[in-house]
Design a protein around this motif. Structure first.
Motif, PDB file in Angstrom:
ATOM      1  N   MET A   1     -16.536  -5.883  11.596  1.00 16.27           N
ATOM      2  CA  MET A   1     -17.234  -6.021  12.348  1.00 16.27           C
ATOM      3  C   MET A   1     -18.476  -5.868  12.765  1.00 16.27           C
ATOM      4  SD  MET A   1     -13.828  -7.572  14.676  1.00 16.27           S
ATOM      5  CE  MET A   1     -12.438  -6.548  14.388  1.00 16.27           C
ATOM      6  N   VAL A   2     -18.342  -4.709  12.969  1.00 20.28           N
ATOM      7  CA  VAL A   2     -19.562  -4.555  13.794  1.00 20.28           C
ATOM      8  C   VAL A   2     -21.117  -3.602  12.544  1.00 20.28           C
ATOM      9  CG1 VAL A   2     -21.135  -2.059  13.829  1.00 20.28           C
ATOM     10  CG2 VAL A   2     -18.347  -2.215  14.758  1.00 20.28           C
ATOM     11  N   ASP A   3     -20.382  -3.961  10.725  1.00 19.48           N
ATOM     12  CA  ASP A   3     -21.424  -3.984  10.319  1.00 19.48           C
ATOM     13  C   ASP A   3     -21.642  -5.468   9.344  1.00 19.48           C
ATOM     14  OD1 ASP A   3     -21.668  -1.219   9.908  1.00 19.48           O
ATOM     15  OD2 ASP A   3     -19.993  -0.751   8.091  1.00 19.48           O
ATOM     16  N   ASN A   4     -21.784  -6.081  10.069  1.00 18.83           N
ATOM     17  CA  ASN A   4     -21.197  -7.477   8.900  1.00 18.83           C
ATOM     18  C   ASN A   4     -21.320  -8.699  10.511  1.00 18.83           C
ATOM     19  OD1 ASN A   4     -22.042  -7.795   6.235  1.00 18.83           O
ATOM     20  ND2 ASN A   4     -19.903  -6.281   6.442  1.00 18.83           N
ATOM     21  N   PRO A   5     -21.757  -8.751  11.741  1.00 20.83           N
ATOM     22  CA  PRO A   5     -21.166  -9.122  12.994  1.00 20.83           C
ATOM     23  C   PRO A   5     -21.703 -10.998  12.577  1.00 20.83           C
ATOM     24  CG  PRO A   5     -23.636  -8.475  13.449  1.00 20.83           C
ATOM     25  CD  PRO A   5     -22.532  -7.111  11.926  1.00 20.83           C
ATOM     26  N   GLN A   6     -21.947 -11.272  12.015  1.00 26.05           N
ATOM     27  CA  GLN A   6     -22.684 -12.814  10.897  1.00 26.05           C
ATOM     28  C   GLN A   6     -21.215 -13.560  10.823  1.00 26.05           C
ATOM     29  OE1 GLN A   6     -24.325  -9.930  10.114  1.00 26.05           O
ATOM     30  NE2 GLN A   6     -26.669 -10.696  11.108  1.00 26.05           N
ATOM     31  N   LYS A   7     -20.701 -12.396   9.490  1.00 25.55           N
ATOM     32  CA  LYS A   7     -19.857 -13.376   9.413  1.00 25.55           C
ATOM     33  C   LYS A   7     -18.702 -13.527  10.319  1.00 25.55           C
ATOM     34  CE  LYS A   7     -16.406 -11.057   5.925  1.00 25.55           C
ATOM     35  NZ  LYS A   7     -15.231  -9.495   5.429  1.00 25.55           N
ATOM     36  N   TYR A   8     -18.443 -12.723  11.685  1.00 26.52           N
ATOM     37  CA  TYR A   8     -17.300 -13.022  12.568  1.00 26.52           C
ATOM     38  C   TYR A   8     -17.635 -14.184  13.854  1.00 26.52           C
ATOM     39  CZ  TYR A   8     -14.757  -9.299   9.920  1.00 26.52           C
ATOM     40  OH  TYR A   8     -14.392  -9.136   8.397  1.00 26.52           O
ATOM     41  N   GLY A   9     -19.316 -13.854  13.716  1.00 20.58           N
ATOM     42  CA  GLY A   9     -20.010 -15.361  14.700  1.00 20.58           C
ATOM     43  C   GLY A   9     -19.978 -14.050  16.108  1.00 20.58           C
ATOM     44  N   PHE A  10     -20.868 -12.792  15.586  1.00 17.77           N
ATOM     45  CA  PHE A  10     -21.137 -12.408  16.619  1.00 17.77           C
ATOM     46  C   PHE A  10     -22.611 -11.948  16.735  1.00 17.77           C
ATOM     47  CE2 PHE A  10     -16.945  -9.720  16.068  1.00 17.77           C
ATOM     48  CZ  PHE A  10     -16.176 -10.395  17.511  1.00 17.77           C
ATOM     49  N   VAL A  11     -23.392 -11.359  17.942  1.00 19.38           N
ATOM     50  CA  VAL A  11     -24.402 -11.359  17.347  1.00 19.38           C
ATOM     51  C   VAL A  11     -24.958 -10.388  17.844  1.00 19.38           C
ATOM     52  CG1 VAL A  11     -25.141 -13.602  18.264  1.00 19.38           C
ATOM     53  CG2 VAL A  11     -24.747 -12.323  20.077  1.00 19.38           C
ATOM     54  N   GLU A  12     -23.965  -9.473  18.977  1.00 21.02           N
ATOM     55  CA  GLU A  12     -24.171  -7.834  19.004  1.00 21.02           C
ATOM     56  C   GLU A  12     -22.757  -7.470  18.729  1.00 21.02           C
ATOM     57  OE1 GLU A  12     -25.689  -5.151  19.761  1.00 21.02           O
ATOM     58  OE2 GLU A  12     -26.927  -6.493  20.609  1.00 21.02           O
ATOM     59  N   THR A  13     -22.598  -6.120  17.774  1.00 16.87           N
ATOM     60  CA  THR A  13     -22.376  -4.815  17.761  1.00 16.87           C
ATOM     61  C   THR A  13     -22.331  -3.706  18.280  1.00 16.87           C
ATOM     62  OG1 THR A  13     -22.406  -4.791  15.771  1.00 16.87           O
ATOM     63  CG2 THR A  13     -20.902  -7.136  16.071  1.00 16.87           C
ATOM     64  N   ASN A  14     -23.648  -3.332  19.238  1.00 13.39           N
ATOM     65  CA  ASN A  14     -23.894  -2.015  19.406  1.00 13.39           C
ATOM     66  C   ASN A  14     -23.915  -1.313  20.689  1.00 13.39           C
ATOM     67  OD1 ASN A  14     -24.608  -1.080  16.326  1.00 13.39           O
ATOM     68  ND2 ASN A  14     -26.839  -2.607  16.533  1.00 13.39           N
ATOM     69  N   LYS A  15     -24.149  -2.745  21.161  1.00 15.37           N
ATOM     70  CA  LYS A  15     -23.674  -2.632  22.823  1.00 15.37           C
ATOM     71  C   LYS A  15     -22.617  -3.357  23.202  1.00 15.37           C
ATOM     72  CE  LYS A  15     -28.143  -4.152  23.746  1.00 15.37           C
ATOM     73  NZ  LYS A  15     -29.025  -3.907  24.549  1.00 15.37           N
ATOM     74  N   GLY A  16     -21.930  -2.740  24.882  1.00 18.51           N
ATOM     75  CA  GLY A  16     -21.474  -3.906  25.209  1.00 18.51           C
ATOM     76  C   GLY A  16     -20.755  -5.030  25.823  1.00 18.51           C
ATOM     77  N   CYS A  17     -20.616  -6.247  26.408  1.00 14.78           N
ATOM     78  CA  CYS A  17     -20.911  -7.250  27.147  1.00 14.78           C
ATOM     79  C   CYS A  17     -21.393  -6.611  28.685  1.00 14.78           C
ATOM     80  CB  CYS A  17     -19.658  -7.625  27.706  1.00 14.78           C
ATOM     81  SG  CYS A  17     -20.253  -9.211  28.502  1.00 14.78           S
TER      82      CYS A  17
END
Length: 356
Positions: free
Chosen positions: A286-302
């Motif tokens: 999920m961190v390495d392939n964010p687009q696959k899961y619909g994420f736009v941010e995987t390096n920082k928290g909300c």
């Protein structure tokens, strides 16, 4: 300090997971009368609310995606791993029926979460965080069994415990907030020696579970600790925010040792089935392939800047992202609800189906 029985009541009443099973014949599921969860903040449904500890999530903005839209002690915006694993097993989150004398005894299908945020297998970890050590959670489990016996008798209590699924989620704090950040254990061990130290404590814990009657166990490994935003920040080298590969390698090595150890533990505990739960693979994907899961941010928290805020530093004054479903992390350590959903899905397909 409150007596163990009072703490147990709080654990059971406010954070229980009760097994009301509705099996779908078209989708085979392992049939457990209960799920019993031990560990840390990846599994804690709110037990730390009743402890004097700085490791708490009973304040905004935690919980804003939960059904009641209120903070409840879970370290995320909504549901966590415990919630999804329970629901995947057909288990409904409600007040435990053994506290209700009006419930027919033949409907007594119970489970409970004993996890405590900040806990570790190494007791020094829990001393630092003021959490309930994982080995201490055994004491509350024993109290639970005694209360169960007094209500339904020893035979039924034995059947519930022996046929239940015990899930153990731990180890992350031992490395993230103990070994990697403090010199105390580093004076005594190198990383390999500390991994063995933690695994020995895990083995001791599983033997205690076995002695109390548990026979079905799922033990999760470490996530890619080098990708936690907080650890990226504290280990930042050069420009850009990237996972710390050395810490990820340490996580992988621990997991490989755990995978090799579990069959040995199973062989030494007759009648057990012990399965490894892989957090590392889906987490890193999920961190390495964010687009696959619909994420736009995987390096920082909300929450807040997303690079340091966790527990009381993530609070009602913190700026929060407008859509947490686009983030893998909610604070600088813990996944969002949507990320937990994917983690649970992976564990279901990879581990829990082995009981189906």
């Amino acid at each position: 300090m409150a007596s163990s029985s009072f703490i147990l009541f709080l654990l059971l009443f406010f954070t229980s997971i009760t097994a009301i099973c509705s099996w779908n014949a078209a989708t085979p599921r392992p049939r457990f009368p209960a799920i019993l969860i031990f560990g840390d903040s990846l599994a804690d449904t709110g037990n730390n609310n009743f402890l004097i500890t700085p490791i708490q999530a009973n304040h905004d903005p935690y919980g804003h995606s939960f059904p009641a839209h209120l903070p409840n002690g879970r370290f995320t915006d909504g549901k966590i791993l415990s919630d999804f694993l329970a629901s995947d097993l057909g288990i409904k989150d409600t007040v435990p029926p053994f506290l209700d004398p009006e419930l027919p005894k033949d409907e007594l299908l119970t489970g409970v979460c004993f996890a405590s945020s900040g806990a570790g297998f190494d007791n020094l970890t829990s001393v630092k965080t003021m959490a309930t050590p994982i080995i201490k959670q055994i004491d509350y489990f024993q109290d639970y069994i005694e209360q169960l016996k007094s209500f339904v008798g020893g035979g039924v209590a034995h059947d519930v415990v022996s046929n239940s699924l015990a899930v153990v989620v731990g180890g992350s704090n031992d490395f993230s907030f103990n070994f990697f950040r403090d010199f105390t254990r580093k004076v005594q061990y190198d990383i390999s020696g500390y991994q063995d130290f933690v695994l020995q404590h895990l083995q001791d814990f599983l033997k205690e579970l076995y002695n109390l009657g548990s026979r079905n166990m799922m033990i999760t490994g470490l996530p890619p600790l080098g990708c936690l935003p907080l650890l990226v920040t504290t280990n930042l080298i050069g420009f850009g925010r990237k996972c710390v590969e050395s810490l990820n390698t340490d996580s992988q090595t621990y997991n490989q040792k755990l995978i090799a150890l579990l069959p040995q533990i199973q062989a030494s505990l007759p009648g057990t089935k012990i399965v490894y739960g892989d957090l590392y693979t889906p987490w890193l994907d999920m961190v390495d392939n964010p687009q696959k899961y619909g994420f736009v941010e995987t390096n920082k928290g909300c929450c807040g800047s997303g690079v340091m805020e966790v527990t009381y530093f993530c609070n009602k004054l913190s700026k929060v992202c407008s859509d947490s479903t686009q983030y893998f992390y909610f604070d600088s350590v813990h996944p969002t609800e949507v990320a937990y959903r994917t983690l649970a899905d992976y564990i279901w397909k990879d581990a829990l189906q082995k009981w189906a």
